[in-house]
Design a protein around this motif. Structure first.
Motif, PDB file in Angstrom:
ATOM      1  N   ASP A 163       0.723  -1.208  -0.102  1.00  0.00           N
ATOM      2  CA  ASP A 163      -0.025   0.101  -0.110  1.00  0.00           C
ATOM      3  C   ASP A 163       0.815   1.440   0.026  1.00  0.00           C
ATOM      4  O   ASP A 163       0.392   2.427  -0.010  1.00  0.00           O
ATOM      5  CB  ASP A 163      -0.848   0.063   1.191  1.00  0.00           C
ATOM      6  N   ASP A 164       2.136   1.018  -0.220  1.00  0.00           N
ATOM      7  CA  ASP A 164       3.027   2.150   0.077  1.00  0.00           C
ATOM      8  C   ASP A 164       3.824   2.187  -1.659  1.00  0.00           C
ATOM      9  O   ASP A 164       3.701   1.642  -2.208  1.00  0.00           O
ATOM     10  CB  ASP A 164       4.168   1.875   0.850  1.00  0.00           C
ATOM     11  N   VAL A 165       4.648   3.206  -1.577  1.00  0.00           N
ATOM     12  CA  VAL A 165       5.438   3.260  -2.935  1.00  0.00           C
ATOM     13  C   VAL A 165       6.770   3.528  -2.396  1.00  0.00           C
ATOM     14  O   VAL A 165       7.325   3.735  -1.265  1.00  0.00           O
ATOM     15  CB  VAL A 165       4.932   4.511  -3.871  1.00  0.00           C
ATOM     16  N   HIS A 201       2.686   1.985 -12.422  1.00  0.00           N
ATOM     17  CA  HIS A 201       1.288   1.971 -11.467  1.00  0.00           C
ATOM     18  C   HIS A 201       1.242   0.480 -11.188  1.00  0.00           C
ATOM     19  O   HIS A 201       0.914  -0.302 -12.137  1.00  0.00           O
ATOM     20  CB  HIS A 201       0.113   2.381 -12.563  1.00  0.00           C
ATOM     21  N   SER A 210      -2.425  -2.647  -6.695  1.00  0.00           N
ATOM     22  CA  SER A 210      -2.439  -1.722  -5.555  1.00  0.00           C
ATOM     23  C   SER A 210      -2.942  -0.520  -5.854  1.00  0.00           C
ATOM     24  O   SER A 210      -3.285   0.371  -4.836  1.00  0.00           O
ATOM     25  CB  SER A 210      -0.985  -1.479  -4.868  1.00  0.00           C
ATOM     26  N   THR A 238      -1.561   2.087  -6.906  1.00  0.00           N
ATOM     27  CA  THR A 238      -0.433   3.415  -6.369  1.00  0.00           C
ATOM     28  C   THR A 238       0.583   3.649  -7.548  1.00  0.00           C
ATOM     29  O   THR A 238       0.965   2.726  -8.327  1.00  0.00           O
ATOM     30  CB  THR A 238       0.488   2.494  -5.184  1.00  0.00           C
ATOM     31  N   PRO A 288      -4.357   2.566  -1.245  1.00  0.00           N
ATOM     32  CA  PRO A 288      -3.000   3.239  -0.917  1.00  0.00           C
ATOM     33  C   PRO A 288      -2.693   4.163   0.518  1.00  0.00           C
ATOM     34  O   PRO A 288      -3.878   4.711   0.895  1.00  0.00           O
ATOM     35  CB  PRO A 288      -2.893   4.428  -1.924  1.00  0.00           C
ATOM     36  N   THR A 346      -0.534   9.001  -3.547  1.00  0.00           N
ATOM     37  CA  THR A 346       0.128   8.085  -4.411  1.00  0.00           C
ATOM     38  C   THR A 346      -0.976   7.453  -5.288  1.00  0.00           C
ATOM     39  O   THR A 346      -0.668   6.347  -6.018  1.00  0.00           O
ATOM     40  CB  THR A 346       1.006   7.189  -3.785  1.00  0.00           C
ATOM     41  N   ALA A 347      -2.406   7.816  -4.938  1.00  0.00           N
ATOM     42  CA  ALA A 347      -3.316   6.658  -5.711  1.00  0.00           C
ATOM     43  C   ALA A 347      -3.463   7.173  -7.212  1.00  0.00           C
ATOM     44  O   ALA A 347      -3.318   8.505  -7.670  1.00  0.00           O
ATOM     45  CB  ALA A 347      -4.594   7.228  -5.282  1.00  0.00           C
TER      46      ALA A 347
END
Ligand SMILES: *Cc1c(COP(=O)(O)O)cnc(C)c1O
Length: 369
Positions: A113-115, A139, A143, A145, A291, A296-297
């Motif tokens: 759920d992170d980048v 992308h 997720s 993100t 996200p 970051t979505a």
């Protein structure tokens, strides 16, 4: 005939534009004709324009995973050390291909759920100056993100590493271009934001990546995994490596025309606006976006958590049964945890996002949440 939902708000394949479907129905022309070769060349040139690249892109005859595996097979030589950036299912999936061809694969992973943090990339490169190739999924669709691709690309360029980018579900739906992000191989598909049908890989390859592949004796030749085989296949007098899917080239051509006619910036704005409506609607229903940071979505898919005690499949099925809205389930690590509303190509329409939220509200009510 198969029944297709009225609102197919999936994360790919997506509902193709009606003009694209009509193009698919045109008579199939024998590929060994001057007329088809000239047409193919015009599609390649149009694709170069859409991808804003200075050289010629390549079209491969298979869905985009083919191009991603081909990038690994062609660009990653036995002495290469690969840094694979993993923020989701697709990023993770690149690792085994990199390991098959390279000397070593270093994985920099974050929760899904992170980048990826560009500073973390810098830190790994400092520790391991022998890293010669970096791979990233822009992308990661399961997720929803977006990785900070421009920053990662700038770092790769400064380090002198080759950059392999999976931009399958972002290209065409937002401002992302191969040369702007210093990509050496940039893979996308007609069947996501361009609103065409699945079955082709679209690849932008930098001049230095072509040189690396051409100079590497183990880069595939006479193979479905060969980018090199397709490089100049369309030039007059050259035979295609295999019969191209003529109908899909027609469809792609029309999808590119539609994109250029609408204007890239207008297409991105349509995606961004649709995604914003979906995110606001999902939050208004008391649901949480997947996200970790909303910034970051992705503008091309809205991924949200399925509330505790509810089955993702039950929720998806009710949306379909009662509202004729089809959304995507999670995939691999996000399976069972999320649902995904796609906003790609023809489905990137504000009213579709509103319809998805309405369907979601109705289904949640039935499930007594
Ligand atoms: C859809 C998609 C692909 C391509 O997958 P296929 O199974 O070939 O359609 C690759 N990467 C990402 C991020 C995608 O969303």
């Amino acid at each position: 005939m198969l029944q297709v939902p009225a609102y197919m708000l999936t994360t790919g394949p997506v509902p193709a534009y009606p003009e694209v479907l009509r193009a698919l129905g045109q008579p199939v022309l024998y590929d060994y004709t001057d007329a088809f070769q000239a047409f193919y060349q015009s599609v390649i040139e149009k694709l170069a324009q859409v991808m804003r690249i200075g050289n010629q892109p390549v079209i491969m005859q298979g869905e985009a995973i083919l191009g991603i595996e081909a990038a690994a097979a062609g660009l990653i030589a036995r002495q290469d050390v690969v840094l694979n950036l993993v923020s989701g299912v697709y990023g993770k999936g690149f690792g085994p291909w990199a390991a098959r061809y390279g000397r070593e694969v270093i994985e920099l992973a974050v929760d899904y759920d992170d980048v990826i943090d560009p500073q973390a990339v810098e830190a790994v490169l400092k520790q391991r100056p022998d890293i010669s190739i970096i791979a990233v999924c822009h992308h990661d669709t399961p997720s929803g993100t977006l990785n900070p691709l421009a920053e990662i690309g700038a770092i790769a360029a400064r380090h002198g590493a080759y950059l392999i980018v999976d931009a399958v579900s972002s290209f065409g739906g937002m401002d992302v271009y191969p040369e702007a992000v210093h990509a050496d191989i940039f893979i996308t598909s007609p069947s996501k934001c361009l609103g065409s049908t699945p079955g082709l890989t679209l690849a932008a390859v930098s001049d230095r990546a072509w040189q690396k592949m051409a100079g590497y004796p183990d880069a595939p030749r006479a193979s479905f995994l060969s980018l090199l085989d397709w490089k100049e296949a369309w030039r007059a007098g050259n035979a295609f490596p295999v019969t191209p899917s003529v109908a899909e080239i027609y469809a792609l051509n029309t999808a590119l025309d539609l994109y250029l006619a609408e204007g890239a910036e207008n297409v991105w704005a349509r995606h961004a606006q649709t995604a914003q409506i979906a995110r606001e609607g999902v939050k208004a229903l008391g649901l949480e976006l997947w996200p970790r940071q909303e910034a970051t979505a992705a503008p091309t898919a809205t991924v949200f958590k399925v509330p505790d005690g509810i089955s993702d499949v039950a929720l998806r099925d009710l949306m379909l049964r009662d509202h004729d809205v089809l959304v995507s389930l999670g995939r691999k690590d996000t399976a069972g945890k999320v649902l995904r509303i796609g906003h790609m190509g023809a489905s990137a329409q504000s009213e579709f996002a509103a319809k998805a939220v309405e369907a979601l509200a109705g289904a949640l009510k039935k499930l007594k949440i």
